[in-house]
Design an enzyme around this catalytic site. Structure first.
Site, PDB file in Angstrom:
ATOM      1  CG  ASN A 157      -2.119  -0.933   0.825  1.00  9.54           C
ATOM      2  OD1 ASN A 157      -3.119  -0.405  -0.008  1.00  9.54           O
ATOM      3  ND2 ASN A 157      -2.304  -1.881   1.479  1.00  9.54           N
ATOM      4  CD  GLU A 200     -15.248   0.859  17.933  1.00  7.18           C
ATOM      5  OE1 GLU A 200     -15.748  -0.221  17.573  1.00  7.18           O
ATOM      6  OE2 GLU A 200     -15.890   2.069  18.050  1.00  7.18           O
ATOM      7  CG  ASP A 222      -9.574  -2.571  12.326  1.00  8.49           C
ATOM      8  OD1 ASP A 222      -8.745  -1.498  11.832  1.00  8.49           O
ATOM      9  OD2 ASP A 222      -9.346  -3.511  12.602  1.00  8.49           O
ATOM     10  NE  ARG A 268       2.779  -2.249  18.682  1.00  5.27           N
ATOM     11  CZ  ARG A 268       3.147  -2.901  19.896  1.00  5.27           C
ATOM     12  NH1 ARG A 268       3.241  -4.246  19.693  1.00  5.27           N
ATOM     13  NH2 ARG A 268       2.994  -2.575  21.044  1.00  5.27           N
ATOM     14  CB  ILE A 269      -4.245  -2.553  19.564  1.00  2.39           C
ATOM     15  CG1 ILE A 269      -4.903  -3.671  18.982  1.00  2.39           C
ATOM     16  CG2 ILE A 269      -4.859  -1.823  20.410  1.00  2.39           C
ATOM     17  CD1 ILE A 269      -5.605  -4.637  19.804  1.00  2.39           C
ATOM     18  CG  ASN A 312      -6.314   1.330   9.669  1.00  4.39           C
ATOM     19  OD1 ASN A 312      -5.046   0.980   9.415  1.00  4.39           O
ATOM     20  ND2 ASN A 312      -7.125   0.324  10.185  1.00  4.39           N
ATOM     21  CB  THR A 343     -11.697   6.663  16.875  1.00  3.75           C
ATOM     22  OG1 THR A 343     -12.210   5.504  16.569  1.00  3.75           O
ATOM     23  CG2 THR A 343     -12.200   7.741  15.790  1.00  3.75           C
ATOM     24  CD  GLU A 364      -6.229  -3.676   1.200  1.00 13.69           C
ATOM     25  OE1 GLU A 364      -5.318  -3.209   1.732  1.00 13.69           O
ATOM     26  OE2 GLU A 364      -6.665  -4.670   1.354  1.00 13.69           O
ATOM     27  CB  SER A 394     -13.203   0.312   5.373  1.00 11.11           C
ATOM     28  OG  SER A 394     -14.361  -0.418   4.947  1.00 11.11           O
ATOM     29  CG  HIS A 433      -9.964  -3.059   8.617  1.00 10.20           C
ATOM     30  ND1 HIS A 433      -8.986  -4.012   9.293  1.00 10.20           N
ATOM     31  CD2 HIS A 433     -11.172  -3.859   8.581  1.00 10.20           C
ATOM     32  CE1 HIS A 433      -9.786  -4.862   9.910  1.00 10.20           C
ATOM     33  NE2 HIS A 433     -10.943  -5.072   9.332  1.00 10.20           N
ATOM     34  NE  ARG A 478      -1.592  -2.200  24.083  1.00  9.71           N
ATOM     35  CZ  ARG A 478      -2.802  -1.630  23.986  1.00  9.71           C
ATOM     36  NH1 ARG A 478      -2.843  -0.829  23.005  1.00  9.71           N
ATOM     37  NH2 ARG A 478      -3.639  -1.800  25.048  1.00  9.71           N
TER      38      ARG A 478
HETATM   39  C1  GRF Z   1      -3.400  -4.680   3.642  1.00  7.31           C
HETATM   40  O1  GRF Z   1      -4.491  -5.848   3.344  1.00  7.31           O
HETATM   41  C2  GRF Z   1      -4.060  -3.868   4.573  1.00  7.31           C
HETATM   42  O2  GRF Z   1      -5.398  -3.622   4.614  1.00  7.31           O
HETATM   43  C3  GRF Z   1      -3.813  -4.669   6.023  1.00  7.31           C
HETATM   44  O3  GRF Z   1      -2.823  -5.012   5.987  1.00  7.31           O
HETATM   45  C4  GRF Z   1      -2.376  -5.433   4.533  1.00  7.31           C
HETATM   46  C5  GRF Z   1      -1.043  -4.627   4.215  1.00  7.31           C
HETATM   47  O4  GRF Z   1      -0.528  -5.035   2.965  1.00  7.31           O
HETATM   48  N1  GRF Z   1      -4.365  -3.977   7.042  1.00  7.31           N
HETATM   49  P1  GRF Z   1       0.723  -4.150   2.721  1.00  7.31           P
HETATM   50  O5  GRF Z   1       1.813  -4.280   3.739  1.00  7.31           O
HETATM   51  O6  GRF Z   1       0.349  -2.720   2.422  1.00  7.31           O
HETATM   52  O7  GRF Z   1       1.280  -4.876   1.449  1.00  7.31           O
END
Ligand code: GRF
Length: 211
Positions: A17, A142, A144, A90-91, A106, A140, A173, A135, A108, A64
């Site tokens: 990404n 919470e 995701d 990570r949370i 983020n 926030t 994505e 998405s 997800h 943490r």
């Molecule tokens: C993606 O599917 C993203 O939505 C999720 O983790 C993956 C990350 O992939 N949270 P990359 O490291 O961007 O290839």
């Protein structure tokens, strides 16, 4: 804004990404890529693009919240306008997240609010859903759980597996996340206690067609 949007990215994994964000030639300046994993592919993607990096390991911290304070402190020092969590696994402690309200997004791999957390492709298949998706939401406290701003959808067929869904969704994505960051960089998408798009409060998630 009379200068490019300053963007920091946090990622734990391979960084596809992040690579898509860089390849999109957005009107932004990538000021830092950070990771909780020193071997994350995302760090190499950043180095190859000449973007400064920082890696910190949670096991070097007593708990943490001290890890989160250190990593997010390093991000803050780079003075980004926007923080993008692109596969950051990570949370984050609520006390640390709260400082980023309206300034962090983020991505997800589910049609939120469905399937917050892990194993989204498996859970989608187990539920027999006809559709799956990704998405982008404001972050926030919470997990995701912040307001969703954009979604991409794919159909789920009888031959689909976790792997085929992951592969097909990842391509979505890679289009969706840059499109959202571009909308923020252009000032079309912004936060004023809630997400606004073209000065209207969002009532449903945007799609690529809007962006
Ligand atoms: C993606 O599917 C993203 O939505 C999720 O983790 C993956 C990350 O992939 N949270 P990359 O490291 O961007 O290839």
């Amino acid at each position: 804004m009379d200068r490019p949007l300053r963007v920091a990215v946090l990622a734990s994994g391979r960084g596809s990404n992040l690579a898509a964000l860089i390849a999109a030639r957005l009107p932004v300046e990538f000021v830092l890529v950070g990771s909780d994993k020193s071997k994350a592919g995302a760090l190499q993607v950043a180095r190859d693009a000449g973007i400064p990096t920082v890696a910190m390991s949670p096991k070097d911290f007593p708990d943490r919240v001290s890890f989160d304070r250190a990593l997010f402190g390093a991000v803050a020092e780079a003075t980004p306008d926007l923080l993008v969590l692109a596969g950051y696994m990570r949370i984050i402690d609520a006390s640390v997240v709260s400082a980023w309200e309206g300034r962090a997004i983020n991505i997800h791999p589910s049609l939120l609010p469905k399937y917050q957390g892990l194993h989204t492709h498996r859970r989608c298949l187990e539920a027999g859903d006809a559709e799956h998706g990704a998405s982008v939401h404001f972050v926030t406290a919470e997990l995701d759980g912040g307001p969703v701003v954009a979604q991409a959808r794919i159909n789920v067929g009888p031959a689909d597996t976790e792997e085929t869904l992951a592969t097909r969704l990842l391509a979505e994505e890679h289009a969706l996340l840059p499109a959202v960051v571009r909308a923020i960089a252009m000032g079309r998408l912004r936060w004023d206690d809630a997400p606004l798009f073209d000065n209207h409060r969002l009532t449903s998630p945007l799609t690529l067609a809007h962006l």
